[in-house]
Write a protein that holds these residues in place. Structure first.
Motif, PDB file in Angstrom:
ATOM      1  N   SER A   4      61.264   8.809  74.646  1.00  0.00           N
ATOM      2  CA  SER A   4      61.730   7.848  73.642  1.00  0.00           C
ATOM      3  C   SER A   4      60.687   6.760  73.408  1.00  0.00           C
ATOM      4  O   SER A   4      60.419   6.384  72.262  1.00  0.00           O
ATOM      5  CB  SER A   4      63.056   7.226  74.090  1.00  0.00           C
ATOM      6  N   THR A   5      60.087   6.273  74.493  1.00  0.00           N
ATOM      7  CA  THR A   5      59.040   5.242  74.377  1.00  0.00           C
ATOM      8  C   THR A   5      57.843   5.794  73.611  1.00  0.00           C
ATOM      9  O   THR A   5      57.268   5.110  72.755  1.00  0.00           O
ATOM     10  CB  THR A   5      58.592   4.776  75.770  1.00  0.00           C
ATOM     11  N   TYR A   6      57.483   7.025  73.915  1.00  0.00           N
ATOM     12  CA  TYR A   6      56.371   7.677  73.217  1.00  0.00           C
ATOM     13  C   TYR A   6      56.657   7.768  71.722  1.00  0.00           C
ATOM     14  O   TYR A   6      55.794   7.448  70.894  1.00  0.00           O
ATOM     15  CB  TYR A   6      56.152   9.072  73.807  1.00  0.00           C
ATOM     16  N   ARG A   7      57.886   8.179  71.377  1.00  0.00           N
ATOM     17  CA  ARG A   7      58.250   8.308  69.960  1.00  0.00           C
ATOM     18  C   ARG A   7      58.255   6.941  69.268  1.00  0.00           C
ATOM     19  O   ARG A   7      57.852   6.825  68.108  1.00  0.00           O
ATOM     20  CB  ARG A   7      59.613   9.000  69.826  1.00  0.00           C
ATOM     21  N   GLN A   8      58.710   5.905  69.986  1.00  0.00           N
ATOM     22  CA  GLN A   8      58.707   4.550  69.412  1.00  0.00           C
ATOM     23  C   GLN A   8      57.284   4.107  69.077  1.00  0.00           C
ATOM     24  O   GLN A   8      57.028   3.538  68.006  1.00  0.00           O
ATOM     25  CB  GLN A   8      59.328   3.552  70.397  1.00  0.00           C
ATOM     26  N   ILE A   9      56.368   4.372  69.987  1.00  0.00           N
ATOM     27  CA  ILE A   9      54.969   3.981  69.776  1.00  0.00           C
ATOM     28  C   ILE A   9      54.366   4.742  68.602  1.00  0.00           C
ATOM     29  O   ILE A   9      53.676   4.164  67.749  1.00  0.00           O
ATOM     30  CB  ILE A   9      54.140   4.225  71.059  1.00  0.00           C
ATOM     31  N   VAL A  10      54.648   6.044  68.550  1.00  0.00           N
ATOM     32  CA  VAL A  10      54.110   6.881  67.464  1.00  0.00           C
ATOM     33  C   VAL A  10      54.636   6.414  66.111  1.00  0.00           C
ATOM     34  O   VAL A  10      53.853   6.198  65.165  1.00  0.00           O
ATOM     35  CB  VAL A  10      54.467   8.366  67.682  1.00  0.00           C
ATOM     36  N   ILE A  11      55.949   6.244  66.003  1.00  0.00           N
ATOM     37  CA  ILE A  11      56.548   5.840  64.727  1.00  0.00           C
ATOM     38  C   ILE A  11      56.140   4.415  64.371  1.00  0.00           C
ATOM     39  O   ILE A  11      55.869   4.111  63.202  1.00  0.00           O
ATOM     40  CB  ILE A  11      58.086   5.952  64.769  1.00  0.00           C
ATOM     41  N   GLY A  12      56.077   3.525  65.373  1.00  0.00           N
ATOM     42  CA  GLY A  12      55.651   2.149  65.113  1.00  0.00           C
ATOM     43  C   GLY A  12      54.229   2.092  64.584  1.00  0.00           C
ATOM     44  O   GLY A  12      53.942   1.381  63.608  1.00  0.00           O
ATOM     45  N   GLY A  13      53.322   2.839  65.224  1.00  0.00           N
ATOM     46  CA  GLY A  13      51.930   2.870  64.762  1.00  0.00           C
ATOM     47  C   GLY A  13      51.809   3.472  63.375  1.00  0.00           C
ATOM     48  O   GLY A  13      51.069   2.973  62.522  1.00  0.00           O
ATOM     49  N   PHE A  14      52.575   4.539  63.147  1.00  0.00           N
ATOM     50  CA  PHE A  14      52.573   5.198  61.842  1.00  0.00           C
ATOM     51  C   PHE A  14      53.104   4.252  60.766  1.00  0.00           C
ATOM     52  O   PHE A  14      52.614   4.254  59.635  1.00  0.00           O
ATOM     53  CB  PHE A  14      53.419   6.468  61.919  1.00  0.00           C
ATOM     54  N   SER A  15      54.084   3.433  61.126  1.00  0.00           N
ATOM     55  CA  SER A  15      54.654   2.454  60.177  1.00  0.00           C
ATOM     56  C   SER A  15      53.584   1.485  59.694  1.00  0.00           C
ATOM     57  O   SER A  15      53.489   1.198  58.495  1.00  0.00           O
ATOM     58  CB  SER A  15      55.780   1.649  60.846  1.00  0.00           C
ATOM     59  N   LEU A  16      52.788   0.974  60.633  1.00  0.00           N
ATOM     60  CA  LEU A  16      51.752   0.007  60.290  1.00  0.00           C
ATOM     61  C   LEU A  16      50.658   0.643  59.426  1.00  0.00           C
ATOM     62  O   LEU A  16      50.177   0.025  58.470  1.00  0.00           O
ATOM     63  CB  LEU A  16      51.134  -0.575  61.565  1.00  0.00           C
ATOM     64  N   ILE A  17      50.300   1.879  59.759  1.00  0.00           N
ATOM     65  CA  ILE A  17      49.284   2.584  58.962  1.00  0.00           C
ATOM     66  C   ILE A  17      49.783   2.812  57.535  1.00  0.00           C
ATOM     67  O   ILE A  17      49.065   2.549  56.560  1.00  0.00           O
ATOM     68  CB  ILE A  17      48.918   3.928  59.623  1.00  0.00           C
ATOM     69  N   LEU A  18      51.019   3.283  57.414  1.00  0.00           N
ATOM     70  CA  LEU A  18      51.591   3.524  56.089  1.00  0.00           C
ATOM     71  C   LEU A  18      51.709   2.233  55.291  1.00  0.00           C
ATOM     72  O   LEU A  18      51.395   2.202  54.096  1.00  0.00           O
ATOM     73  CB  LEU A  18      52.978   4.172  56.222  1.00  0.00           C
ATOM     74  N   ALA A  19      52.166   1.156  55.956  1.00  0.00           N
ATOM     75  CA  ALA A  19      52.306  -0.129  55.263  1.00  0.00           C
ATOM     76  C   ALA A  19      50.956  -0.593  54.727  1.00  0.00           C
ATOM     77  O   ALA A  19      50.866  -1.082  53.589  1.00  0.00           O
ATOM     78  CB  ALA A  19      52.888  -1.178  56.213  1.00  0.00           C
ATOM     79  N   TYR A  20      49.907  -0.424  55.522  1.00  0.00           N
ATOM     80  CA  TYR A  20      48.573  -0.828  55.079  1.00  0.00           C
ATOM     81  C   TYR A  20      48.116   0.008  53.881  1.00  0.00           C
ATOM     82  O   TYR A  20      47.560  -0.530  52.910  1.00  0.00           O
ATOM     83  CB  TYR A  20      47.568  -0.690  56.227  1.00  0.00           C
ATOM     84  N   LEU A  21      48.375   1.316  53.933  1.00  0.00           N
ATOM     85  CA  LEU A  21      47.988   2.192  52.823  1.00  0.00           C
ATOM     86  C   LEU A  21      48.765   1.844  51.555  1.00  0.00           C
ATOM     87  O   LEU A  21      48.192   1.823  50.455  1.00  0.00           O
ATOM     88  CB  LEU A  21      48.221   3.660  53.203  1.00  0.00           C
ATOM     89  N   PHE A  22      50.064   1.577  51.692  1.00  0.00           N
ATOM     90  CA  PHE A  22      50.864   1.174  50.539  1.00  0.00           C
ATOM     91  C   PHE A  22      50.365  -0.158  49.979  1.00  0.00           C
ATOM     92  O   PHE A  22      50.326  -0.353  48.758  1.00  0.00           O
ATOM     93  CB  PHE A  22      52.342   1.052  50.924  1.00  0.00           C
ATOM     94  N   PHE A  23      49.983  -1.061  50.867  1.00  0.00           N
ATOM     95  CA  PHE A  23      49.438  -2.359  50.438  1.00  0.00           C
ATOM     96  C   PHE A  23      48.158  -2.154  49.631  1.00  0.00           C
ATOM     97  O   PHE A  23      47.971  -2.752  48.564  1.00  0.00           O
ATOM     98  CB  PHE A  23      49.164  -3.236  51.662  1.00  0.00           C
ATOM     99  N   GLN A  24      47.263  -1.314  50.138  1.00  0.00           N
ATOM    100  CA  GLN A  24      45.997  -1.058  49.453  1.00  0.00           C
ATOM    101  C   GLN A  24      46.201  -0.411  48.087  1.00  0.00           C
ATOM    102  O   GLN A  24      45.389  -0.596  47.175  1.00  0.00           O
ATOM    103  CB  GLN A  24      45.109  -0.154  50.325  1.00  0.00           C
ATOM    104  N   SER A  25      47.298   0.334  47.936  1.00  0.00           N
ATOM    105  CA  SER A  25      47.556   1.008  46.660  1.00  0.00           C
ATOM    106  C   SER A  25      47.959   0.021  45.562  1.00  0.00           C
ATOM    107  O   SER A  25      48.023   0.387  44.393  1.00  0.00           O
ATOM    108  CB  SER A  25      48.659   2.064  46.829  1.00  0.00           C
ATOM    109  N   ARG A  26      48.224  -1.236  45.961  1.00  0.00           N
ATOM    110  CA  ARG A  26      48.609  -2.264  44.984  1.00  0.00           C
ATOM    111  C   ARG A  26      47.666  -3.464  45.078  1.00  0.00           C
ATOM    112  O   ARG A  26      48.094  -4.612  45.105  1.00  0.00           O
ATOM    113  CB  ARG A  26      50.055  -2.711  45.232  1.00  0.00           C
ATOM    114  N   GLU A  27      46.398  -3.180  45.124  1.00  0.00           N
ATOM    115  CA  GLU A  27      45.403  -4.237  45.326  1.00  0.00           C
ATOM    116  C   GLU A  27      45.339  -5.235  44.169  1.00  0.00           C
ATOM    117  O   GLU A  27      44.824  -6.346  44.325  1.00  0.00           O
ATOM    118  CB  GLU A  27      44.021  -3.625  45.549  1.00  0.00           C
ATOM    119  N   LEU A  28      45.865  -4.871  42.992  1.00  0.00           N
ATOM    120  CA  LEU A  28      45.866  -5.787  41.856  1.00  0.00           C
ATOM    121  C   LEU A  28      47.060  -6.743  41.889  1.00  0.00           C
ATOM    122  O   LEU A  28      47.115  -7.697  41.117  1.00  0.00           O
ATOM    123  CB  LEU A  28      45.869  -4.999  40.541  1.00  0.00           C
TER     124      LEU A  28
END
Length: 213
Positions: A4-28
């Motif tokens: 469960s801890t492993y899955r939390q870390i994986v999903i948490g890290g993936f969340s931050l990566i996705l959020a950053y990518l979504f942020f970059q997609s709206r740079e204007l």
């Protein structure tokens, strides 16, 4: 516990990566709005994946092994939704909650109630309450306290939460400011179509399996 801890870390890290990518997609966009929208996008994506896993697991047996990830996906659906709201509270409405329902009118020279804007945000607020309840009960302790039947009833309200999120999101990407470009429009329609179709197919397979017994 380790898994469960492993899955939390994986999903948490993936969340931050996705959020950053979504942020970059709206740079204007204004950075505050780009970040708040980015975390909202991650939350909606994870919620859609949870529902797709549930429906498709009724059709494809190989999908069932991924169901163990739903709890962690649910928790991070809530976490990213909360971050989305906190960014808005601090960076936009500046903790003046009434501004979720009123807009400033230069003609009236005052804040006036905007029905569509107010309804869209009200749906978002109620959805936030739902996700908090789902997060707080997404654990073994809550299952023991509530009892299996009551716990399942609470968790199954995820469909109510989903439709509130869909209506909230649809208002802001299609109605509130239709002239503002938002690449999410087409993926949004495709995603909700897939979720609804998979739910119908899952229901059909469930009925089919029940009749066989």
């Amino acid at each position: 516990m380790k898994n469960s801890t492993y899955r939390q870390i994986v999903i948490g890290g993936f969340s931050l990566i996705l959020a950053y990518l979504f942020f970059q997609s709206r740079e204007l966009w204004d950075p505050m709005h780009a970040w708040n929208r980015a975390f909202a996008d991650v939350s909606l994506l994870f919620l859609s994946v949870i529902l797709l896993l549930g429906s498709l697991s009724k059709v494809f047996e190989t999908i069932r092994k991924w169901l163990v990830w739903r709890r962690e996906l649910g928790i991070w659906t809530g976490v990213t939704a909360i971050v989305h709201v906190l960014i808005l509270l601090d960076g936009w409405v500046q903790w003046e909650v009434f501004r979720f329902f009123f807009v400033f009118s230069p003609f009236a020279g005052d804040w006036v109630l905007h029905p569509g804007f107010a309804l869209g945000n009200l749906l978002g607020i109620v959805a936030l309450v739902y996700v908090l309840i789902l997060m707080l009960t997404s654990n073994t302790i809550s299952k023991k306290i509530l009892g299996l039947k009551a716990w399942k009833h609470v968790q199954q309200t995820v469909h109510v939460f989903y439709h509130m999120v869909i209506l909230h999101t649809a208002y802001f990407i299609f109605i509130h400011n239709p002239d503002s470009p938002n690449w999410l429009q087409a993926p949004f329609i495709i995603t909700i179509t897939l979720v609804w179709l998979s739910a119908l197919i899952g229901f059909w397979f469930t009925v089919k399996e029940t009749r066989r017994k």
